[in-house]
Design a protein around this motif. Structure first.
Motif, PDB file in Angstrom:
ATOM      1  N   LYS A 490       0.829  -1.181   0.000  1.00 58.68           N
ATOM      2  CA  LYS A 490       0.000   0.000   0.000  1.00 58.68           C
ATOM      3  C   LYS A 490       0.877   1.250   0.000  1.00 58.68           C
ATOM      4  O   LYS A 490       2.117   1.186   0.078  1.00 58.68           O
ATOM      5  N   CYS A 491       0.209   2.312  -0.107  1.00 61.65           N
ATOM      6  CA  CYS A 491       0.907   3.586  -0.191  1.00 61.65           C
ATOM      7  C   CYS A 491       1.827   3.801   1.026  1.00 61.65           C
ATOM      8  O   CYS A 491       2.923   4.349   0.899  1.00 61.65           O
ATOM      9  N   ARG A 492       1.352   3.336   2.101  1.00 64.18           N
ATOM     10  CA  ARG A 492       2.143   3.541   3.302  1.00 64.18           C
ATOM     11  C   ARG A 492       3.506   2.852   3.199  1.00 64.18           C
ATOM     12  O   ARG A 492       4.564   3.435   3.527  1.00 64.18           O
ATOM     13  N   TRP A 503       0.749   9.538  -0.782  1.00 63.26           N
ATOM     14  CA  TRP A 503      -0.219   8.463  -0.665  1.00 63.26           C
ATOM     15  C   TRP A 503      -1.459   8.774  -1.487  1.00 63.26           C
ATOM     16  O   TRP A 503      -1.776   9.937  -1.748  1.00 63.26           O
ATOM     17  N   CYS A 504      -2.119   7.725  -1.752  1.00 65.74           N
ATOM     18  CA  CYS A 504      -3.434   7.953  -2.347  1.00 65.74           C
ATOM     19  C   CYS A 504      -4.350   8.529  -1.277  1.00 65.74           C
ATOM     20  O   CYS A 504      -4.098   8.404  -0.075  1.00 65.74           O
ATOM     21  N   CYS A 507      -5.549   6.046   1.262  1.00 64.94           N
ATOM     22  CA  CYS A 507      -4.588   5.681   2.285  1.00 64.94           C
ATOM     23  C   CYS A 507      -4.434   6.815   3.286  1.00 64.94           C
ATOM     24  O   CYS A 507      -4.295   6.591   4.483  1.00 64.94           O
ATOM     25  N   CYS A 513      -6.841   1.192   0.233  1.00 72.14           N
ATOM     26  CA  CYS A 513      -5.966   1.816  -0.748  1.00 72.14           C
ATOM     27  C   CYS A 513      -6.562   1.701  -2.126  1.00 72.14           C
ATOM     28  O   CYS A 513      -7.016   0.643  -2.566  1.00 72.14           O
ATOM     29  N   ARG A 515      -4.878   2.946  -4.815  1.00 66.64           N
ATOM     30  CA  ARG A 515      -3.804   2.898  -5.798  1.00 66.64           C
ATOM     31  C   ARG A 515      -3.287   1.486  -5.981  1.00 66.64           C
ATOM     32  O   ARG A 515      -3.072   1.032  -7.106  1.00 66.64           O
ATOM     33  N   THR A 517      -4.420  -1.749  -5.501  1.00 64.64           N
ATOM     34  CA  THR A 517      -5.517  -2.679  -5.182  1.00 64.64           C
ATOM     35  C   THR A 517      -5.065  -4.106  -5.401  1.00 64.64           C
ATOM     36  O   THR A 517      -4.137  -4.377  -6.163  1.00 64.64           O
TER      37      THR A 517
END
Length: 518
Positions: A490-492, A503-504, A507, A513, A515, A517
């Motif tokens: 994920k973005c994190r 981040w998206c 997120c 999330c 972005r 997926t």
DNA sequence: TATGCCGGGCT
DNA sequence: AGCCCGGCATA
């Protein structure tokens, strides 16, 4: 149609009585006999909306009774052979010294088009009855066919002219002469001359009927259960069972026949208050005004909703198509003045209707809906429970738009769930819980917010709001289970906390999330 | 414990 | 609607 056989001089039930109830469903309304008095009464009631037919089996062949037929023919004593021809099965042996075998079984069918067929103590046909002595086999005119109970037989809508009364009086006189029972004699005599009726009888009846020169009498069948409605003295068990069965029959047929009769047929009735509650049809271009809610419901159901008039089923939808109105009876015509107030069937608690209010919402009905004195039915519930015609996907956020979890719920399913919720009552599981349980394991369900302050409301309101959600119908994991965590980074993880701005949105908002997926 | 994200509040 | 966060489930 009711058939009453009066056997003079015998106590057994005449055979083949049911054959008079042609085309009827043939419910036995009771048999009352008084062997000691030599009078036998058997009342046959059927659901057929027709004229009561009394069959008099004259065992006393030498009786001097006269019957005036509908054709004006007078049937005297032994001249009553037509009945024996039509009902040869009647036991002629029960007749006495009748010389002519044809007359040993004398049967006369009296068309009591509007008698008050109160069988009291098994002895009598109500003295108020109107007897239209007639020959066997006469076809009852359709307009004279009305459902009724055997205990109360209302006056049909179109009464014959006053010339009828003479025949009725004659027929009543015949009954009097034929009967050896003092009770029958007395009460029958009062039928012949209502004005001279015994005071006791009349006093008790005075509030439930009104007299006219034509001798028309009637009881409001809907008043049977009204305690204030007087009734003739009833004492013996036979009559009790008779009444019980008759009332039961009324319950079955309530709303179909008797009410129909009541509201379309002016019934002379003494009224205590000039103001009457009427029910007006609110259907477009329909000014129908009936005197009881059940009647108006039936009217709506039959004429506007196109439902089978024979079916008493009511989903309550008719409730919304009529309104109560106060009518000053003094200003009405004489005919209208006889209309009865709300029948006891509607005076009680309103029927519990399933969720059908939605139907009203979807119809272009009158906007001035009156809930017919049913305060518990809040219009707000109507609007809330009205299912949306659109099945839409609801997402909390734009980033969830691509979420495949939200699947439209069709209206039917929503209604089903809604109905389930309604049927549960207060103590049952909340509609929301039902909804959750109803849904399967694969998809999410998102509730629709009808206001930003939905959370501030009570739990009950929240439940209602959720119930009406036409949201995803597909299965959802049981409450408490979450969608499995995705395998993708994920973005994190990708950007780290330092680059949170990269981040998206989801997120950043601690949402799923968008972005990365799975 | 870190992470994902649901549910919900606030503006 | 956008933004934010408490809290829970899961890895």
């Amino acid at each position: 149609m009711s058939t009453i056989g009066i056997r003079v001089g015998g106590a057994s039930k005449p055979a083949g009585m049911d054959q008079h109830a042609k085309g009827s469903k043939g419910r036995d309304m009771g048999v009352a006999s008084a062997a000691d008095s030599g009078v036998f009464l058997a009342c046959k009631n059927s659901s057929t909306k027709g004229t009561v037919v009394y069959k008099f089996v004259l065992e006393d062949g030498g009786s001097s009774g006269e019957f005036t037929t509908s054709q004006g023919r007078i049937l005297k004593g032994n001249d009553l052979s037509s009945g024996s021809e039509k009902y040869p099965h009647l036991n002629k042996a029960e007749y006495g010294d009748e010389a002519d075998e044809r007359t040993t079984s004398q049967t006369v069918v009296l068309n009591l088009s509007h008698p008050h067929c109160r069988v009291s103590n098994g002895h009598e046909v109500d003295k108020q009855m109107h007897l239209e002595a007639m020959a066997n086999g006469r076809q009852v005119p359709p307009e004279e066919k009305y459902p009724h109970s055997s205990s109360y037989i209302p006056v049909p809508r179109r009464r014959k002219p006053s010339g009828h009364a003479d025949k009725e009086v004659m027929a009543a006189t015949v009954l009097t002469s034929l009967s050896t029972s003092p009770l029958v004699l007395t009460q029958t005599a009062s039928a012949a001359v209502p004005e001279l009726a015994s005071k006791g009888w009349k006093d008790t009846l005075s509030t439930s009927y009104s007299s006219s020169t034509s001798g028309n009498w009637s009881w409001d069948t809907s008043d049977q259960s009204v305690p204030s409605t007087p009734s003739p003295p009833l004492s013996n068990d036979a009559n009790k069972s008779y009444l019980l069965s008759s009332q039961c029959d009324d319950a079955i047929e309530d709303g179909s026949g008797s009410t129909h009769f009541l509201f379309e047929d002016p019934i002379p009735r003494k009224r205590k208050n000039s103001m009457k509650v009427m029910f007006k049809c609110l259907w477009k271009n329909c000014e129908k005004v009936l005197s009881t809610s059940s009647g108006i419901q039936r009217h709506i159901r039959t004429f506007h909703l196109g439902r089978n008039c024979e079916s008493d089923y009511s989903d309550g939808e008719e409730d919304f198509y009529y309104s109560e109105i106060q009518v000053n009876m003094d200003s009405l015509s004489e005919g209208l003045s006889s209309l009865t107030p709300t029948s006891p069937t509607t005076a009680g608690p309103p029927p519990i209707f399933p969720v059908s209010q939605a139907a009203f919402v979807h119809r272009s009905e009158p906007s001035h809906i009156i809930f017919s004195g049913q305060p518990g039915r809040a219009p707000t519930l109507l609007s809330q429970s009205a299912p949306s015609t659109l099945c839409h996907i609801r997402t909390d956020h734009a980033y969830q738009a691509t979420d495949s979890g939200s699947i439209p719920m069709c209206m039917e399913q929503a209604d089903r769930i809604e109905g389930m919720g309604n049927s549960q009552g207060i103590s049952g599981p909340s509609p929301a819980d039902i909804m959750k349980g109803f849904l399967g394991p694969l998809t999410q369900i998102r509730t629709v917010s009808f206001g930003e302050k939905k959370q501030s409301g009570s739990s009950t309101n929240t439940a209602i709001v959720k119930t009406s959600t036409p949201a995803a119908p597909l299965p959802k994991p049981a409450p408490g289970t979450r969608k499995p965590r995705g395998e993708a980074k994920k973005c994190r993880k990708v950007y780290g906390m330092e680059k949170r701005d990269m981040w998206c949105t989801a997120c950043r908002w601690k949402k799923a999330c968008q972005r990365f997926t799975d």
